[in-house]
Scaffold this motif. Sequence first.
Motif, PDB file in Angstrom:
ATOM      1  N   GLY A   1      58.982 115.240 -18.823  1.00 53.00           N
ATOM      2  CA  GLY A   1      57.938 115.074 -19.736  1.00 53.00           C
ATOM      3  C   GLY A   1      56.632 115.000 -19.016  1.00 53.00           C
ATOM      4  O   GLY A   1      55.816 115.652 -19.406  1.00 53.00           O
ATOM      5  N   ARG A   2      56.330 114.271 -17.796  1.00 52.84           N
ATOM      6  CA  ARG A   2      55.297 114.486 -17.060  1.00 52.84           C
ATOM      7  C   ARG A   2      54.966 115.970 -16.298  1.00 52.84           C
ATOM      8  O   ARG A   2      53.742 116.224 -16.644  1.00 52.84           O
ATOM      9  N   ILE A   3      56.109 116.504 -15.720  1.00 57.76           N
ATOM     10  CA  ILE A   3      55.813 117.454 -15.333  1.00 57.76           C
ATOM     11  C   ILE A   3      55.462 118.807 -16.298  1.00 57.76           C
ATOM     12  O   ILE A   3      54.659 119.657 -16.108  1.00 57.76           O
ATOM     13  N   SER A   4      56.011 118.828 -17.683  1.00 57.70           N
ATOM     14  CA  SER A   4      55.606 119.580 -18.633  1.00 57.70           C
ATOM     15  C   SER A   4      54.270 119.561 -18.966  1.00 57.70           C
ATOM     16  O   SER A   4      53.567 120.380 -19.165  1.00 57.70           O
ATOM     17  N   LYS A   5      53.611 118.216 -19.158  1.00 56.44           N
ATOM     18  CA  LYS A   5      52.158 118.100 -19.513  1.00 56.44           C
ATOM     19  C   LYS A   5      51.358 118.653 -18.385  1.00 56.44           C
ATOM     20  O   LYS A   5      50.388 119.373 -18.707  1.00 56.44           O
ATOM     21  N   THR A   6      51.877 118.315 -17.372  1.00 60.09           N
ATOM     22  CA  THR A   6      50.897 118.792 -16.035  1.00 60.09           C
ATOM     23  C   THR A   6      50.961 120.556 -15.983  1.00 60.09           C
ATOM     24  O   THR A   6      49.857 120.953 -15.809  1.00 60.09           O
ATOM     25  N   ALA A   7      51.979 120.858 -16.267  1.00 60.89           N
ATOM     26  CA  ALA A   7      52.240 122.403 -16.246  1.00 60.89           C
ATOM     27  C   ALA A   7      51.448 123.011 -17.377  1.00 60.89           C
ATOM     28  O   ALA A   7      50.564 123.957 -17.175  1.00 60.89           O
ATOM     29  N   LEU A   8      51.313 122.528 -18.478  1.00 59.80           N
ATOM     30  CA  LEU A   8      50.598 122.961 -19.690  1.00 59.80           C
ATOM     31  C   LEU A   8      49.146 122.837 -19.225  1.00 59.80           C
ATOM     32  O   LEU A   8      48.340 123.657 -19.564  1.00 59.80           O
ATOM     33  N   GLY A   9      48.526 121.746 -18.811  1.00 58.88           N
ATOM     34  CA  GLY A   9      47.258 121.646 -18.409  1.00 58.88           C
ATOM     35  C   GLY A   9      46.933 122.719 -17.381  1.00 58.88           C
ATOM     36  O   GLY A   9      45.845 123.167 -17.231  1.00 58.88           O
ATOM     37  N   LYS A  10      47.656 122.917 -16.133  1.00 60.63           N
ATOM     38  CA  LYS A  10      47.291 123.809 -15.373  1.00 60.63           C
ATOM     39  C   LYS A  10      47.198 125.263 -15.829  1.00 60.63           C
ATOM     40  O   LYS A  10      46.268 126.024 -15.568  1.00 60.63           O
ATOM     41  N   ALA A  11      48.224 125.429 -16.704  1.00 62.01           N
ATOM     42  CA  ALA A  11      48.331 126.742 -17.129  1.00 62.01           C
ATOM     43  C   ALA A  11      47.114 127.067 -18.256  1.00 62.01           C
ATOM     44  O   ALA A  11      46.340 128.184 -18.153  1.00 62.01           O
ATOM     45  N   ALA A  12      46.521 125.968 -18.921  1.00 55.65           N
ATOM     46  CA  ALA A  12      45.241 126.062 -19.698  1.00 55.65           C
ATOM     47  C   ALA A  12      44.295 126.526 -19.005  1.00 55.65           C
ATOM     48  O   ALA A  12      43.407 127.438 -19.242  1.00 55.65           O
ATOM     49  N   ASP A  13      44.049 125.855 -18.065  1.00 52.86           N
ATOM     50  CA  ASP A  13      42.628 126.045 -16.845  1.00 52.86           C
ATOM     51  C   ASP A  13      42.937 127.249 -16.267  1.00 52.86           C
ATOM     52  O   ASP A  13      41.774 128.126 -16.038  1.00 52.86           O
TER      53      ASP A  13
END
Length: 265
Positions: free
Chosen positions: A56-68
């Motif tokens: 769950g933590r990795i998924s949220k981080t991945a989405l944030g980095k992808a959006a940027d």
Amino acid sequence: MAEIQRLLTEEDAAELRRARELLENPGLAARLVDQLGAPIEQGLQRLPQKWHREIGRISKTALGKAADAALFTLDDAPFRAPSPRWHQAAVAASGAVGGFFGLSALAVELPISTTIMLRSIIDIARSQGESISSPATKAACLEVFALGSTRQGTDDAAETGYYAARMALSGLVSEVGRAGASGAGSSASAALLALLRKVAERFGVAVTDKALAQLVPALGAIGGATINSIFITHFQDMATGHFLIRKLERKYGQAFIAEAYQALA
């Protein structure tokens, strides 16, 4: 249904049927089991409980980095033909590296593969006439990661249908659009973060399925590439269906297309 069909052009009715076929197909776990067989079914039982929280933590981080990284790196050129195969090859390559190092590489590999997938989703949105500079389009691209990500049998299985999943996110998606249109940077950032948190809950389910598949030792690097190919193809299908629906909604209205979509059942 016949009355609704008469109000659609033949081409639009065909696109609506295609969108529904893509959006209501089995989720990622079913695709993994179907294409990789019995070893995946065994892997689905093996993920330690603590990894669910970590994913769950990795998924949220991945989405944030992808959006940027992905939302602002493509030209705003509506109706340009997409390049799904290029993105599939790139994600397969990152999966091969992740598969070689195993589940421990997920925190490094997932942000890379998620960024490539988001670029592919944006590419598909653009091909269906979306302006990718629009905050509403950016929100709709992130929304794709929440579509088709819930396994049957979970508590929110009732929300696996396309319009049900969209309804669950509609308030946040609308807020991103309103905040972005108003030009208020802080409000837009807060709205986007709220949407990312909600999408990450659904996306984490798909990431868990991917992680479970990578637990199977026999798959190795080749398996990692295959898993990632299935992963991106799943979300490319979701994106294609989603943005076909949005194109038809712009032409006929959201309520009408929702009724026509449900009537196809």
